[in-house]
Enzyme design. Structure first.
Site, PDB file in Angstrom:
ATOM      1  N   CYS A  39       0.821  -1.220   0.000  1.00  0.00           N
ATOM      2  CA  CYS A  39       0.000   0.000   0.000  1.00  0.00           C
ATOM      3  C   CYS A  39       0.851   1.264   0.000  1.00  0.00           C
ATOM      4  O   CYS A  39       0.321   2.355  -0.214  1.00  0.00           O
ATOM      5  CB  CYS A  39      -0.916   0.012   1.219  1.00  0.00           C
ATOM      6  N   ASN A  92      -9.900  -0.138   0.729  1.00  0.00           N
ATOM      7  CA  ASN A  92      -8.436  -0.055   0.656  1.00  0.00           C
ATOM      8  C   ASN A  92      -7.998  -0.497  -0.742  1.00  0.00           C
ATOM      9  O   ASN A  92      -8.064  -1.676  -1.069  1.00  0.00           O
ATOM     10  CB  ASN A  92      -7.843  -0.961   1.741  1.00  0.00           C
ATOM     11  N   HIS A 101      -3.048   7.085   3.391  1.00  0.00           N
ATOM     12  CA  HIS A 101      -3.495   5.804   2.837  1.00  0.00           C
ATOM     13  C   HIS A 101      -4.855   5.459   3.432  1.00  0.00           C
ATOM     14  O   HIS A 101      -5.051   5.532   4.647  1.00  0.00           O
ATOM     15  CB  HIS A 101      -2.460   4.734   3.166  1.00  0.00           C
TER      16      HIS A 101
HETATM   17  N1  ACO Z   1     -17.689  -9.378   9.827  1.00  0.00           N
HETATM   18  C1  ACO Z   1     -18.062  -9.714  11.083  1.00  0.00           C
HETATM   19  N2  ACO Z   1     -17.184 -10.125  12.022  1.00  0.00           N
HETATM   20  C2  ACO Z   1     -15.879 -10.157  11.665  1.00  0.00           C
HETATM   21  C3  ACO Z   1     -15.447  -9.841  10.381  1.00  0.00           C
HETATM   22  C4  ACO Z   1     -16.400  -9.420   9.440  1.00  0.00           C
HETATM   23  N3  ACO Z   1     -16.097  -9.058   8.189  1.00  0.00           N
HETATM   24  N4  ACO Z   1     -14.111  -9.982  10.324  1.00  0.00           N
HETATM   25  C5  ACO Z   1     -13.704 -10.396  11.547  1.00  0.00           C
HETATM   26  N5  ACO Z   1     -14.785 -10.512  12.355  1.00  0.00           N
HETATM   27  C6  ACO Z   1     -14.827 -10.923  13.740  1.00  0.00           C
HETATM   28  C7  ACO Z   1     -13.600 -11.717  14.165  1.00  0.00           C
HETATM   29  O1  ACO Z   1     -13.759 -13.083  13.856  1.00  0.00           O
HETATM   30  C8  ACO Z   1     -13.562 -11.453  15.643  1.00  0.00           C
HETATM   31  O2  ACO Z   1     -14.519 -12.297  16.267  1.00  0.00           O
HETATM   32  P1  ACO Z   1     -14.220 -12.946  17.714  1.00  0.00           P
HETATM   33  O3  ACO Z   1     -14.054 -11.786  18.644  1.00  0.00           O
HETATM   34  O4  ACO Z   1     -15.436 -13.767  17.975  1.00  0.00           O
HETATM   35  O5  ACO Z   1     -12.958 -13.740  17.548  1.00  0.00           O
HETATM   36  C9  ACO Z   1     -14.073 -10.014  15.791  1.00  0.00           C
HETATM   37  O6  ACO Z   1     -14.792  -9.752  14.568  1.00  0.00           O
HETATM   38  C10 ACO Z   1     -12.985  -8.991  15.955  1.00  0.00           C
HETATM   39  O7  ACO Z   1     -11.970  -9.231  14.958  1.00  0.00           O
HETATM   40  P2  ACO Z   1     -10.686  -8.355  14.903  1.00  0.00           P
HETATM   41  O8  ACO Z   1      -9.791  -8.894  13.825  1.00  0.00           O
HETATM   42  O9  ACO Z   1     -10.094  -8.197  16.267  1.00  0.00           O
HETATM   43  O10 ACO Z   1     -11.290  -6.954  14.424  1.00  0.00           O
HETATM   44  P3  ACO Z   1     -10.578  -5.569  14.331  1.00  0.00           P
HETATM   45  O11 ACO Z   1     -11.300  -4.579  15.158  1.00  0.00           O
HETATM   46  O12 ACO Z   1      -9.089  -5.654  14.504  1.00  0.00           O
HETATM   47  O13 ACO Z   1     -10.858  -5.147  12.824  1.00  0.00           O
HETATM   48  C11 ACO Z   1      -9.681  -5.096  10.711  1.00  0.00           C
HETATM   49  C12 ACO Z   1     -10.323  -5.960  11.780  1.00  0.00           C
HETATM   50  C13 ACO Z   1     -10.758  -4.209  10.145  1.00  0.00           C
HETATM   51  C14 ACO Z   1      -9.093  -5.987   9.644  1.00  0.00           C
HETATM   52  C15 ACO Z   1      -8.578  -4.210  11.347  1.00  0.00           C
HETATM   53  O14 ACO Z   1      -7.738  -4.995  12.145  1.00  0.00           O
HETATM   54  C16 ACO Z   1      -7.722  -3.494  10.310  1.00  0.00           C
HETATM   55  O15 ACO Z   1      -8.188  -2.619   9.608  1.00  0.00           O
HETATM   56  N6  ACO Z   1      -6.423  -3.813  10.239  1.00  0.00           N
HETATM   57  C17 ACO Z   1      -5.507  -3.125   9.343  1.00  0.00           C
HETATM   58  C18 ACO Z   1      -5.572  -3.603   7.945  1.00  0.00           C
HETATM   59  C19 ACO Z   1      -4.627  -2.764   7.105  1.00  0.00           C
HETATM   60  O16 ACO Z   1      -4.457  -1.592   7.355  1.00  0.00           O
HETATM   61  N7  ACO Z   1      -3.926  -3.307   6.155  1.00  0.00           N
HETATM   62  C20 ACO Z   1      -2.936  -2.390   5.562  1.00  0.00           C
HETATM   63  C21 ACO Z   1      -2.293  -2.661   4.460  1.00  0.00           C
HETATM   64  S1  ACO Z   1      -3.100  -3.665   3.238  1.00  0.00           S
HETATM   65  C22 ACO Z   1      -1.889  -3.941   1.996  1.00  0.00           C
HETATM   66  O17 ACO Z   1      -0.739  -3.595   2.111  1.00  0.00           O
HETATM   67  C23 ACO Z   1      -2.317  -4.699   0.807  1.00  0.00           C
END
Ligand code: ACO
Length: 350
Positions: A138, A307, A277
């Site tokens: 990214c 993203n 980003h």
């Molecule tokens: N819908 C519903 N529930 C979900 C989903 C979904 N789509 N995805 C995950 N959950 C659930 C999980 O299973 C988990 O359930 P549990 O508590 O029963 O285990 C709960 O939701 C919380 O999951 P987390 O992964 O802790 O959620 P988080 O608040 O961290 O959000 C996210 C996840 C949105 C992916 C976040 O961590 C994020 O944005 N991370 C950064 C991603 C990023 O910036 N990538 C950058 C570069 S990409 C590149 O270079 C190509």
């Protein structure tokens, strides 16, 4: 199977001034045109509700994303990049024949080789240019800016087309709810020229390869070529430990931003618009609060596009320019973070 490139367009001719010799005495690399393009098809959160166990409420509250654009099966990175490039060249009044170099930041090239930059060179008819791809997840666009600035300042080119493009939908597992809700497809382009007027004022890049496996595509490279086992395990798709990525993203974007501001000798108050980003609204908010930026100085369009990886910053930049949020002479701050890990920030006078 025949590769499905878009029809070769007729020669573009936008150059409004005489082509001059490359002048290595010019001090700055300046952005003189931007463009962007996204595929037509919209994939909304409610569409995703029908595909995986998720909800519009979860996606919106955790990410800020409402919809994203998805390329059709015949569309590859160079097709979308071409449309963004065409617009940027037109705005810059530069004809492809006068480009000295084309640099494409992407993790989803048309082919393993040749580079998407070479395919794009052919589509544009940019015969004089040398062309290459660069992979920095990214952060791809900020890496292309940095490299292009160095080339221009060293006298290696006068006019460079830089592109951030990704068609992540082709490497996204639409059975994995933790990743498929995040990504979208698109391209953003900028034309850079050597100039005696201030342009890129500072550019900071960093990488930390120790965490490469927190965000990666396991198969399809020389370590694990695609085969039957890979297809069964779905290892041809993005794997991400989202929580870990989130924490590093906030810290890295904050530190790169502070370093870029210091290097350019400007304070956050001097910045007219922060164009970060577009990964997740919560990441943007965390960085904004740490840097004490007012909300109105942060540009966000991730609600519409998700993203888009390397395309995210130039897509947002082009939209901000078109909406009049950035005017000539404004100071703009970019920051990005991505797979690698890679990150960076840049202060640019438009
Ligand atoms: N819908 C519903 N529930 C979900 C989903 C979904 N789509 N995805 C995950 N959950 C659930 C999980 O299973 C988990 O359930 P549990 O508590 O029963 O285990 C709960 O939701 C919380 O999951 P987390 O992964 O802790 O959620 P988080 O608040 O961290 O959000 C996210 C996840 C949105 C992916 C976040 O961590 C994020 O944005 N991370 C950064 C991603 C990023 O910036 N990538 C950058 C570069 S990409 C590149 O270079 C190509």
């Amino acid at each position: 199977m025949e590769p499905t490139l878009i029809d070769k367009p007729r020669a573009l001719n936008y150059y409004c001034a005489n082509a001059s010799e490359i002048n290595s005495k010019l001090k700055y690399a300046k952005i003189i045109g931007t463009g962007s393009s996204v595929p037509k098809t919209v994939l909304s959160n409610s569409d995703l509700e029908k595909m995986v166990d998720t909800s519009d409420e979860w996606i919106t509250s955790r990410t800020g994303i409402k919809e994203r654009r998805i390329a059709d099966e015949n569309t590859a990175a160079s097709d979308v990049a071409y449309k963004a490039a065409e617009k940027a060249l037109k705005v810059a009044c530069v004809s492809p024949q006068n480009l000295d170099a084309i640099i494409v930041g992407t993790v989803t090239p048309d082919f393993v080789f040749p580079s998407t930059a070479c395919v794009l060179q052919s589509l544009l008819g940019a015969k004089k240019a040398y062309a290459f791809d660069l992979m920095a997840g990214c952060s791809g666009f900020l890496y292309t800016l940095h490299v292009a600035e160095g080339i221009i300042k060293s006298g290696g080119a006068e006019k460079i087309l830089v592109i951030g493009v990704d068609i992540l939908s082709k490497i996204t597992d639409f059975e994995d709810r933790s990743t498929c809700i995040l990504f979208g497809d698109g391209a953003g382009a900028a034309v850079l020229t050597a100039s005696d007027k201030p342009g890129i004022l500072s550019s900071i890049l960093s990488s930390d390869g120790d965490d490469w496996d927190l965000l990666y595509v396991p198969a399809g490279g020389s370590r694990t070529p695609i085969g039957e086992e890979v297809l069964k395990s779905r290892d041809q798709y993005i794997k991400m430990k989202g929580n870990d990525v989130f924490k590093v993203a906030v810290k890295s974007m904050e530190s790169a931003t502070i370093n870029a501001l210091n290097k350019a000798n400007v304070s956050p108050e001097d910045i007219d618009l922060f164009v970060p980003h577009q990964a997740n609204y919560r990441i943007l908010e965390a960085v904004r609060k740490r840097l004490n930026f007012p909300e109105e100085k942060v540009f966000a369009n991730l609600d519409k596009y998700g993203n888009t990886s390397a395309a995210s910053v130039p897509l947002a930049l082009d939209e901000a320019v078109n909406k009049g949020r950035i005017k000539e002479g404004n100071l703009v701050l970019f920051a990005a973070f991505g797979a690698g890990f890679t990150w960076g920030a840049s202060v640019v006078k438009l």
